[in-house]
Every structure is written in C-alpha cells, then in structure tokens.
Design a protein around this motif. Structure first.
Motif, short mmCIF file in Angstrom:
data_model
loop_
_atom_site.label_atom_id
_atom_site.label_comp_id
_atom_site.label_asym_id
_atom_site.label_seq_id
_atom_site.Cartn_x
_atom_site.Cartn_y
_atom_site.Cartn_z
N ALA A 70 -51.38 19.49 -11.82
CA ALA A 70 -52.01 18.63 -10.82
C ALA A 70 -51.10 18.37 -9.62
O ALA A 70 -51.59 18.14 -8.51
CB ALA A 70 -52.43 17.31 -11.45
N VAL A 71 -49.79 18.43 -9.81
CA VAL A 71 -48.85 18.21 -8.71
C VAL A 71 -49.09 19.19 -7.57
O VAL A 71 -48.80 18.89 -6.41
CB VAL A 71 -47.40 18.33 -9.23
CG1 VAL A 71 -47.10 19.75 -9.72
CG2 VAL A 71 -46.40 17.90 -8.17
N LEU A 72 -49.63 20.36 -7.87
CA LEU A 72 -49.86 21.37 -6.83
C LEU A 72 -50.89 20.91 -5.81
O LEU A 72 -50.96 21.45 -4.70
CB LEU A 72 -50.33 22.69 -7.46
CG LEU A 72 -49.41 23.32 -8.50
CD1 LEU A 72 -50.03 24.62 -9.02
CD2 LEU A 72 -48.02 23.57 -7.92
N ALA A 73 -51.71 19.93 -6.17
CA ALA A 73 -52.80 19.49 -5.30
C ALA A 73 -52.48 18.22 -4.55
O ALA A 73 -53.39 17.55 -4.04
CB ALA A 73 -54.07 19.31 -6.14
N GLY A 74 -51.22 17.85 -4.46
CA GLY A 74 -50.85 16.65 -3.74
C GLY A 74 -51.07 16.76 -2.25
O GLY A 74 -51.43 17.83 -1.73
N THR A 75 -50.86 15.67 -1.54
CA THR A 75 -50.88 15.72 -0.08
C THR A 75 -49.76 16.65 0.39
O THR A 75 -48.83 16.95 -0.37
CB THR A 75 -50.67 14.33 0.51
OG1 THR A 75 -49.33 13.89 0.18
CG2 THR A 75 -51.68 13.32 -0.03
N PRO A 76 -49.81 17.11 1.65
CA PRO A 76 -48.72 17.96 2.13
C PRO A 76 -47.34 17.31 1.94
O PRO A 76 -46.38 17.99 1.55
CB PRO A 76 -49.06 18.14 3.61
CG PRO A 76 -50.56 18.09 3.64
CD PRO A 76 -50.93 17.05 2.62
N ALA A 77 -47.23 16.01 2.18
CA ALA A 77 -45.94 15.34 2.00
C ALA A 77 -45.54 15.30 0.53
O ALA A 77 -44.37 15.51 0.19
CB ALA A 77 -46.01 13.92 2.56
N GLU A 78 -46.49 15.03 -0.36
CA GLU A 78 -46.19 15.00 -1.79
C GLU A 78 -45.79 16.38 -2.29
O GLU A 78 -44.85 16.52 -3.08
CB GLU A 78 -47.41 14.50 -2.57
CG GLU A 78 -47.69 13.02 -2.37
CD GLU A 78 -49.06 12.61 -2.90
OE1 GLU A 78 -49.27 11.40 -3.10
OE2 GLU A 78 -49.92 13.49 -3.09
N TYR A 79 -46.49 17.40 -1.81
CA TYR A 79 -46.15 18.75 -2.24
C TYR A 79 -44.77 19.16 -1.72
O TYR A 79 -44.00 19.80 -2.44
CB TYR A 79 -47.21 19.74 -1.76
CG TYR A 79 -46.97 21.14 -2.29
CD1 TYR A 79 -47.49 21.53 -3.52
CD2 TYR A 79 -46.19 22.06 -1.60
CE1 TYR A 79 -47.26 22.80 -4.02
CE2 TYR A 79 -45.94 23.32 -2.10
CZ TYR A 79 -46.48 23.69 -3.31
OH TYR A 79 -46.23 24.93 -3.82
N ALA A 80 -44.46 18.78 -0.48
CA ALA A 80 -43.14 19.10 0.06
C ALA A 80 -42.04 18.43 -0.75
O ALA A 80 -40.98 19.03 -0.99
CB ALA A 80 -43.06 18.67 1.53
N ALA A 81 -42.27 17.19 -1.19
CA ALA A 81 -41.28 16.50 -2.02
C ALA A 81 -41.13 17.19 -3.36
O ALA A 81 -40.01 17.33 -3.88
CB ALA A 81 -41.70 15.04 -2.21
N TYR A 82 -42.22 17.64 -3.93
CA TYR A 82 -42.18 18.40 -5.19
C TYR A 82 -41.38 19.69 -5.02
O TYR A 82 -40.49 20.00 -5.83
CB TYR A 82 -43.60 18.69 -5.66
CG TYR A 82 -43.78 19.99 -6.40
CD1 TYR A 82 -43.31 20.16 -7.70
CD2 TYR A 82 -44.45 21.06 -5.80
CE1 TYR A 82 -43.48 21.37 -8.38
CE2 TYR A 82 -44.62 22.26 -6.47
CZ TYR A 82 -44.13 22.41 -7.75
OH TYR A 82 -44.29 23.60 -8.41
N ALA A 83 -41.67 20.45 -3.97
CA ALA A 83 -40.97 21.72 -3.76
C ALA A 83 -39.47 21.49 -3.52
O ALA A 83 -38.63 22.25 -4.02
CB ALA A 83 -41.58 22.46 -2.57
#
Length: 232
Positions: A152-165
């Motif tokens: 589910a983390v893959l579907a975060g907002t652009p900012a959330e996804y950038a923090a994950y990456a």
C-alpha cells in the motif's frame, strides 16, 4: 510538545497492547507464557538501527492497512494475517537475501512456543514467505490481504512516496549509487510489469492508479540520473 522519545515510547506501548490482544485471541490454551516478552522482542527487532523504512512505522502501517482491508476480504482470517504482518520483516538485514526465510523460521519457533496452534502457525509461515514475491495464487484471500497491505505504501501521495523511496535508499547506503540505481530500476520494472499490483478489489480500485504513477515517476527519475530513457 511531545519529544521523539515520548512518541517512541507511546508507539511501543500501543504496539505492545495490540500484540498482547492479538496473541490472547489466537492461541489455543489459557495457561500459556505471557505475551509481553514476545511482543517486546518483536518491537525490538523492528527498532534496529539499520532500518529506515522497514521499521516500526512500516509495521504500524501494514497492520493499519490489514484493518482497513479486512472487511473487504471475505474468507481471509484477519488475525492470522496480522500475525504474519508482525513477523514478515522481523528479521531484516539489507545486505542479506534470506530475510523472509529467517523471519518465517522465527515465526514458527516463537508462535509455537507462545501457544499458537501448529495449523495457524504454518499458515503464518506460508504468508511470511509469500512476501518474497507478493504474488499470491488466485483465491488466496489471506495472501492477497497481506500483500496488498504491504504494498500500500506504493500508492501514497507524491511526498509520501518520495519519503518512502528516500528511506529505502538510506537502508542501502552501503551500495554505490550507480549499482543502487540499476538494482532499484529493476525492481520498479518488475512491479510495473505485473498485470495488477493489488489483488483485492478494494485496493485495486483505490490504489492501483496512484501506485503505478509513483513507480513510473521514480523509474523516470532514475533513468534521467543515469542518462537512460525513462519508461515508454
């Protein structure tokens, strides 16, 4: 204002309470070892310093997604999936390839000792191993539930996804930049090549489009950093 230490302590206490309630619900007998030492051991593992993404925040997020998805996953034993979520990255070394297998072995040993029945324990072991591929067979409702919660983390907002990456990159700080970009690009292409990232209708409807957009954006950025073309 709460300090980081206070927030961390509150997180640990909340997770320990969730673990205690879960273990009491699923184990077979009443005269069993106290649940707290097992929960404290797991939380300690998820708090190890080499973790930047696969940490207690990820554990909490996956458990929360299981709670969200469970009402839309008929046939799945949600508590068994929750046990698998607790163990799925309990052993995690970024420089090792056998993390899931070691996590599965830990689950078998700890759950049997803690009083969970062998049938449920073996299902947890199977589910933990499934997170190697995130590719459950059709009709594997428990596997679909766990894998969708984990991705589910893959579907975060652009900012959330950038923090994950960025957190994933920190976990692999020991890998040279060029090698990391090549390996990461391979992972992204493999994910984008799947017919569906999410298997449950609920997750597919809500997360598939955003996840593919995030993956495609990251792959394009990796290509631009290496001078390669992005995905077509």
């Amino acid at each position: 204002m709460a300090t980081d230490e206070t927030a961390s302590r509150a997180t640990r206490e909340r997770l320990l309470a969730e673990w205690r309630a879960l273990l009491v619900r699923v184990r077979d007998g009443e005269e069993e070892p106290p649940p707290e030492p097992y929960g404290e051991d797991l939380i300690g593992r998820w708090s190890e310093p080499q973790r930047h993404y696969h940490d207690v925040g990820h554990l909490e997020a996956v458990l929360g997604r299981v709670d969200e998805l469970a009402p839309h996953s008929p046939g799945a034993d949600a508590d068994t999936v929750r046990l698998a979520a607790w163990f799925h990255d309990a052993v995690y070394r970024p420089d090792r390839s056998e993390n899931e297998e070691r996590s599965a072995s830990l689950a078998r040993r700890a759950l049997l000792e803690a009083g969970v029945g062998p049938e449920r324990t073996e299902e947890v072991v199977r589910l933990v191993r499934l997170t190697v591929t995130h590719d459950p067979e059709p009709g594997d409702t428990a596997g679909e539930l766990l894998c969708d919660a984990d991705l589910a983390v893959l579907a975060g907002t652009p900012a959330e996804y950038a923090a994950y990456a960025a957190a994933v990159r920190r976990e692999y700080a020991f890998v040279p930049e060029e090698r990391f970009r090549a390996g990461r690009a391979g992972v992204l292409r493999q994910l984008l090549g799947l017919p569906e990232l999410f298997r449950t209708p609920y997750a597919r409807e809500r997360w598939e489009e955003a996840a593919r957009r995030n993956l495609t954006t990251e792959l394009g950025l990796l290509g631009s950093q290496t001078g390669e073309d992005g995905p077509s």
